[in-house]
Design a protein around this motif. Structure first.
Motif, short mmCIF file in Angstrom:
data_model
loop_
_atom_site.label_atom_id
_atom_site.label_comp_id
_atom_site.label_asym_id
_atom_site.label_seq_id
_atom_site.Cartn_x
_atom_site.Cartn_y
_atom_site.Cartn_z
N UNK A 5 0.87 -1.18 0.07
CA UNK A 5 0.13 0.00 -0.06
C UNK A 5 0.95 1.14 0.14
N UNK A 6 0.72 2.18 -0.77
CA UNK A 6 1.38 3.45 -1.03
C UNK A 6 0.48 4.30 -0.17
N UNK A 7 1.09 4.86 0.89
CA UNK A 7 0.23 5.78 1.85
C UNK A 7 0.57 7.19 1.56
N UNK A 32 3.65 1.79 -9.90
CA UNK A 32 3.27 1.05 -8.78
C UNK A 32 2.55 -0.33 -8.76
N UNK A 33 1.92 -0.56 -9.88
CA UNK A 33 1.34 -1.91 -10.08
C UNK A 33 2.40 -3.06 -10.28
N UNK A 34 3.47 -2.78 -10.98
CA UNK A 34 4.66 -3.49 -11.27
C UNK A 34 5.49 -3.85 -9.99
N UNK A 39 -2.58 -1.05 -3.53
CA UNK A 39 -3.69 -0.06 -2.74
C UNK A 39 -2.89 1.32 -2.74
N UNK A 40 -3.47 2.45 -2.96
CA UNK A 40 -3.04 3.72 -2.90
C UNK A 40 -3.86 4.69 -2.25
N UNK A 41 -3.07 5.58 -1.40
CA UNK A 41 -3.91 6.47 -0.62
C UNK A 41 -3.19 7.88 -1.46
N UNK A 42 -4.05 8.60 -2.12
CA UNK A 42 -3.68 9.82 -2.72
C UNK A 42 -3.74 10.79 -1.70
N UNK A 43 -2.80 11.75 -2.02
CA UNK A 43 -2.69 12.89 -0.96
C UNK A 43 -2.58 14.03 -1.74
N UNK A 44 -3.22 14.69 -2.34
CA UNK A 44 -2.92 15.89 -3.18
C UNK A 44 -2.61 17.06 -2.18
N UNK A 45 -1.77 17.95 -2.52
CA UNK A 45 -1.33 19.02 -1.67
C UNK A 45 -2.31 20.04 -1.74
N UNK A 46 -2.64 20.76 -0.51
CA UNK A 46 -3.39 21.97 -0.65
C UNK A 46 -2.65 22.93 0.44
#
Length: 81
Positions: A5-7, A32-34, A39-46
């Protein structure tokens, strides 16, 4: 192979300093898949004065990315994503 999982990921295109466009986001997603990430938790900056992407754009880009993910062969399969 371990499934990861990429957090902390900036894979949503054109919302912060991550993927600049949809093509780049798909390339990152494939890497990422390779590497075994399922599972990926996306974390866009704001950040005021630096990254002030409107929520509507983030939401729209996220929805677009989810459609891309669902188009990947194996998505939803127990041994896939």
């Amino acid at each position: 192979m371990a499934l990861w999982t990429d957090i902390h990921c900036h894979i949503i295109a054109d919302v912060d300093d991550g993927a600049k466009d949809r093509k780049t986001a798909m390339e990152l997603l494939r890497m990422e898949y390779d590497d075994g990430v399922r599972r990926i938790i996306v974390k866009p900056h704001f950040c005021k004065g630096m990254f002030e992407t409107p929520w509507e754009k983030i939401s729209e880009q996220f929805s677009s990315k989810m459609r891309d993910v669902q188009a990947i062969p194996g998505y939803g399969h127990p041994s896939g994503m």
